[in-house]
Structures are given as structure tokens and as C-alpha cells.
Design a protein around this motif. Structure first.
Motif, short mmCIF file in Angstrom:
data_model
loop_
_atom_site.label_atom_id
_atom_site.label_comp_id
_atom_site.label_asym_id
_atom_site.label_seq_id
_atom_site.Cartn_x
_atom_site.Cartn_y
_atom_site.Cartn_z
N SER A 237 0.83 -1.21 0.00
CA SER A 237 0.00 0.00 0.00
C SER A 237 0.87 1.26 0.00
O SER A 237 2.09 1.18 -0.13
N GLU A 238 0.21 2.43 0.16
CA GLU A 238 1.02 3.64 0.04
C GLU A 238 1.42 4.21 1.39
O GLU A 238 2.09 5.22 1.49
N SER A 239 0.93 3.57 2.44
CA SER A 239 1.35 4.04 3.77
C SER A 239 1.58 2.83 4.66
O SER A 239 1.17 1.71 4.33
N LEU B 80 6.47 1.73 -3.01
CA LEU B 80 5.13 1.58 -2.43
C LEU B 80 4.12 1.18 -3.50
O LEU B 80 4.42 1.20 -4.69
N ASN B 81 2.92 0.81 -3.05
CA ASN B 81 1.83 0.38 -3.96
C ASN B 81 2.31 -0.71 -4.91
O ASN B 81 1.91 -0.75 -6.07
N HIS C 28 3.85 -2.59 -10.00
CA HIS C 28 3.07 -1.51 -9.38
C HIS C 28 1.60 -1.91 -9.46
O HIS C 28 1.12 -2.28 -10.54
#
Ligand SMILES: Cc1cc2nc3c(=O)[nH]c(=O)nc-3n(C[C@H](O)[C@H](O)[C@H](O)COP(=O)(O)OP(=O)(O)OC[C@H]3O[C@@H](n4cnc5c(N)ncnc54)[C@H](O)[C@@H]3O)c2cc1C
Ligand code: FES
Lengths: 336, 107
Positions: free
Chosen positions: A184-186, A210-211, A230
Motif C-alpha cells: 500500500s502507500e502508507s 510503495l503500492n 506496481h
């Protein structure tokens, strides 16, 4: 080869307390656990949670209880083989057992005590084709036992939990190139660790991807590169890597114990509640791994089972010698 | 009327429609265990083990928001799907009528 009186499979709270009970009867113990640390479920799943049902402790943190059990066992100088899984069990001659681990360690014991809890905590593996061909020393590892092994090499870590963050921070200064891949992005890990990882990425010390998910692995004989995809753009990127460490947590599996001709019911070992012996003389099962009518999977119950097992194991090892139970208040704890 | 219908698909692909009570304070994990589904639920519902994971096939919008703890735990799964949830964090309630879940694949 390691030689001992009692080989204890599993270093959870019950296996650890069994050292003390066996020690009072002058029997030496060697513990083996697949995890790199002792403590079983308490250290692996809930180290910071308070426990309220340990007699004499109105409340105690799970890790604190484990630390105390290790301290209590110290006078009896137990041996530990950590980070290795018991795979083979063979009976040799009349009384002795020979245990072998996945790393080839051999342990000879007069008695075997299975305190394996829910089973072996094994790593959750990502579904990446061909990953197995790089396991066992060819680049893919699911646990980090000796960080020095990776000094100066190129590494990809995958995962977003606390252990992925912690190892990224630790290894950033050890390896020559480090890529952290997270879906994920966080991150939802400890804020302090998240901040440190972000700082490492900003300063260019690590590649933070990320992602993205692991897509494929390749190499000739040993790992050479890891391809990452991605998850929105579906673009792929390849990273040179000597090592890939997927860190997606652990899940328990009964594993090899199922093949040892023990009576098993619903993934637990059937025991005689007189002494927690199994259907094979000289093998006992205590703690969460055993089953009997009205079994309660509680630490307290495992401690009781460890005491009864020890007295029976003493009789098994010393047939004909009558042991009279003595209180520790009378005898104290005499180390060996 | 406090019972709801939940459709459960096991790991072999068998689908069963079940009637679940909403007035007993049960979580979906507890209900699945009571119906003898193969759900380990090692941590007993503390969002610490991810062994109660389900993939929500229908009715996702009816469910409560994920807590940070649930998200963090799910995030440790290597094969997390966008519709994966921890069954222990889903308290059965009347709005969940018609929910369809599939037991998440176990490694
Ligand atoms: C979230 C949570 C909260 C809990 N709270 C409480 C509580 O409040 N009070 C309470 O009494 N109980 C509680 N429990 C239950 C308690 O943790 C268990 O009863 C206890 O851990 C059982 O101890 P054990 O030593 O039998 O097994 P475990 O703790 O499961 O340890 C077994 C060990 O054996 C190892 N092992 C297994 N097979 C092999 C093999 N082949 N080779 C090498 N190693 C092997 C495993 O890696 C593991 O480390 C809780 C459990 C959880 C998950
Ligand atoms: S029962 Fe452990 S996370 Fe749900």
C-alpha cells in the motif's frame, strides 16, 4: 551431536517451565524452537499484552512472564537450539530418541517432550512462482537469524508490518543496497519506525517502493534479481538482489509432528491425563498441543501438565527408584 | 426479527446460506466457528493473528470501517485482497443481512 535427558520441542511458556520442573528432579533439558527467540505465542503474537490469569500475578505482560520463566530455569542450565525446526524423530534401542532439525542438528535424548503449542510458527509465503528454488541458502529467507550474513550485499525486503520496518532500519547500514517493497502507500506500523523508514528513503539510503507487490524472481542457481509490479499502473521494475526477505508474518502449522505415529485428534496429540504421556512410551505432550476431555488451552494448565510429566519422566528414566516429592520451600532450588 | 442471512463459501468452493442471530453479540468469526468452519482464530478475536480472514464477496459497503489494528494485521498477509476483512472485527448486525463471504485461502 547434542545429548540430554529431556529434549523439549517448543520453547513456549510450557516448555520453559518444564525445564524448572525437570531440573528439580535433576534431569537436564534441551529446548528446540523454530522461532529465533523463546516465548512461543506470548513473544510472537502478544508480547505487550497483559495476562491476568497467572496465579500470584494480578497482571503480567506476556514478554515479562517469558523473561521470568527463562530466569527461573537458569539454575538448571538448559540448552537451546533456536531458529531450527524438529523434523525427524527416531527411536534408537530400548530407551533413547534421536531428533533431527531442518538444519541437520542432531539431539539425542532419553525422553522427548512435545510442547509445540499450535505447531511450528512458519512464515507466510507470497505466491510468487519459483520462489522455492531460491530457498535454503540460495537467496530467499523468511527470517533473519544473523544480519551479518548480509553485510555488503544487495537486498530486497517485502512487507509492511513492524518486522519489515524494523529490519529495514537495522539493515540499511549493513547491506550495500536495500529496497523495501510494500503493497500500500502508507505503513500502519509504529509511528517512530515509519518516520525512520521515510527518512532513510528521503536521504537515498534505501529504495522505498510503495503500492507494489513482488512479481517474479530470477537467477542462475542463486537469486540475482527481483521483479516488482506496481499495483495500479501494472508497470514492472527489476532490482538486482542477492537476497530477498519476504516478511509477511507467521502462521502455525502442526507440520512434521503429524508423521510420528502419535495418536492425533483434530491437530492435537492425545495424552493420558495421569502423566501427559502419549501412545509412544518416553514421549510426552504438554501445553496447547495436547488434547483430552475438558482440555483448556491455558498457560496455567500447561504448567500443571509440565509438573506431572516431569515426575513420570523421572520414573521412566529411573525405573525402580522411588522419588518422594519435596517442596522447594524445604529443599530450595539446587542448581547443577 | 433479529436473524440475518449470511452466505458462506468455504475453501473448497462450497456455498451455504446460514441464518445468524444478531442479538447475541457474536462476531462473524465466532459465528463461523460455531458453524464448524475451518477458522483457526488463534488470537480469539484480538486482531492479532489474521487466521480469521474472509474475503467479502457481496455487502462490503454494509460493513463498519476498518480500525487501524485490523488494517495493520491484514497488511501482514502476502495475498491480501482489496475486499479482505478480519471476521473477528465484524460484529453481526441487522444491516449485514445478505452478506456473502468466502474464507480466505490459507497458506
Ligand atoms: C492473543 C492471545 C492471548 C492469549 N491470552 C492468554 C491468557 O490471557 N491466559 C492464558 O493462560 N493463555 C492465553 N493464551 C493462550 C496461551 O498463549 C497458550 O496457552 C500458550 O502459549 C501455550 O503455550 P505452549 O508452550 O504450549 O505453546 P506455544 O506458546 O504455542 O509455543 C510452542 C512453540 O513450539 C514451537 N514448535 C512447534 N513445533 C515445532 C517443531 N517441530 N520444531 C521446533 N519448534 C516447534 C513453536 O514455534 C512455538 O514457539 C493466549 C493466546 C493468544 C494467541
Ligand atoms: S481471530 Fe485473530 S485476527 Fe481474528
Amino acid at each position: 551431536m547434542i545429548s540430554t535427558d529431556i529434549a523439549i520441542i517448543g520453547a513456549g511458556p510450557v516448555g520453559l517451565f518444564a525445564i524448572f520442573e525437570a531440573g528439580l528432579l535433576k534431569m537436564r533439558c534441551h529446548l528446540i524452537d523454530y522461532l529465533p527467540q523463546v516465548g512461543g505465542q506470548l513473544s510472537e503474537i502478544y508480547p505487550k499484552k497483559p495476562i491476568y490469569d497467572i496465579p500470584g500475578y494480578p497482571t503480567v505482560l506476556a514478554q515479562e512472564l517469558i523473561d521470568n520463566l527463562v530466569e527461573q530455569a537458569k539454575p538448571f542450565h538448559p540448552g537451546y537450539t533456536l531458529g531450527e525446526r524438529i523434523e525427524g524423530l527416531e527411536k534408537r534401542g530400548e530407551a533413547d530418541f534421536v531428533l533431527t532439525t531442518n538444519m541437520g542438528t542432531i539431539i539425542e535424548a532419553k525422553v522427548v517432550v512435545i510442547a509445540g503449542g499450535l505447531g511450528c510458527f512458519e512464515p507466510r509465503k507470497p505466491a510468487v512462482a519459483g520462489l522455492e528454488q531460491f530457498e535454503n541458502g540460495r537467496g530467499v529467507n523468511y527470517m533473519i537469524l544473523d544480519p551479518e550474513k548480509y553485510r555488503g550485499q544487495k537486498m530486497v525486503i517485502a512487507g509492511g508490518g513492524d518486522s519489515a520496518l524494523d529490519w529495514t532500519i537495522f539493515l540499511a547500514d549493513v547491506v550495500s543496497e536495500l529496497t523495501l517493497v510494500h503493497r500500500s502507500e502508507s505503513f500502519r506500523g509504529a509511528p517512530d519506525s515509519v518516520n525512520k523508514v521515510m527518512e532513510l528513503a528521503e536521504s537515498g539510503k534505501i529504495n522505498l517502493v510503495l503500492n507494489s507487490n513482488l512479481n517474479s524472481v530470477s537467477g542462475e542457481g542463486k537469486l540475482e534479481s527481483v521483479e516488482v509490479i506496481h499495483n495500479r499502473t501494472m508497470e514492472t521494475t527489476s532490482y538486482e538482489a542477492d537476497h530477498l526477505i519476504p516478511l509477511f508474518g507467521l502462521s502455525p502449522k502442526l507440520g512434521p509432528i503429524e508423521q510420528w505415529n502419535l495418536n492425533i485428534s483434530k491437530s492435537a496429540i492425545e495424552v493420558n491425563t495421569d502423566d501427559y504421556s502419549t501412545n509412544i512410551p518416553g514421549i510426552y505432550a504438554i501445553g496447547d498441543i495436547n488434547t483430552y476431555t475438558n482440555k483448556l488451552k491455558l498457560i496455567l494448565c500447561g504448567f500443571h501438565e509440565a509438573a506431572l510429566m516431569s515426575h513420570s519422566a523421572y520414573q521412566y528414566m529411573n525405573p525402580g527408584i522411588k522419588y518422594t516429592m519435596k517442596y522447594t520451600t524445604v529443599n530450595g532450588v539446587t542448581e547443577f | 426479527m433479529s436473524d440475518i442471512n449470511i452466505v458462506v463459501e468455504d475453501r473448497e468452493g462450497n456455498t451455504t446460506e446460514l441464518v445468524a442471530p444478531t442479538d447475541m453479540g457474536l462476531s462473524l468469526m465466532e459465528f463461523l466457528k460455531a458453524c464448524e468452519y475451518d477458522v483457526l482464530a488463534t488470537c480469539g478475536g484480538m486482531a492479532l493473528c489474521a487466521t480469521c480472514c474472509v474475503d467479502v464477496m457481496e455487502g462490503e459497503e454494509k460493513l463498519n470501517e476498518m480500525s487501524d489494528d485490523e488494517y495493520a494485521m491484514l497488511d501482514t498477509l502476502p495475498d491480501l485482497l482489496p475486499n479482505s476483512r478480519l471476521a473477528c472485527q465484524l460484529q453481526l448486525s441487522p444491516v449485514m443481512n445478505g452478506l456473502k463471504v468466502r474464507l480466505h485461502a490459507m497458506d
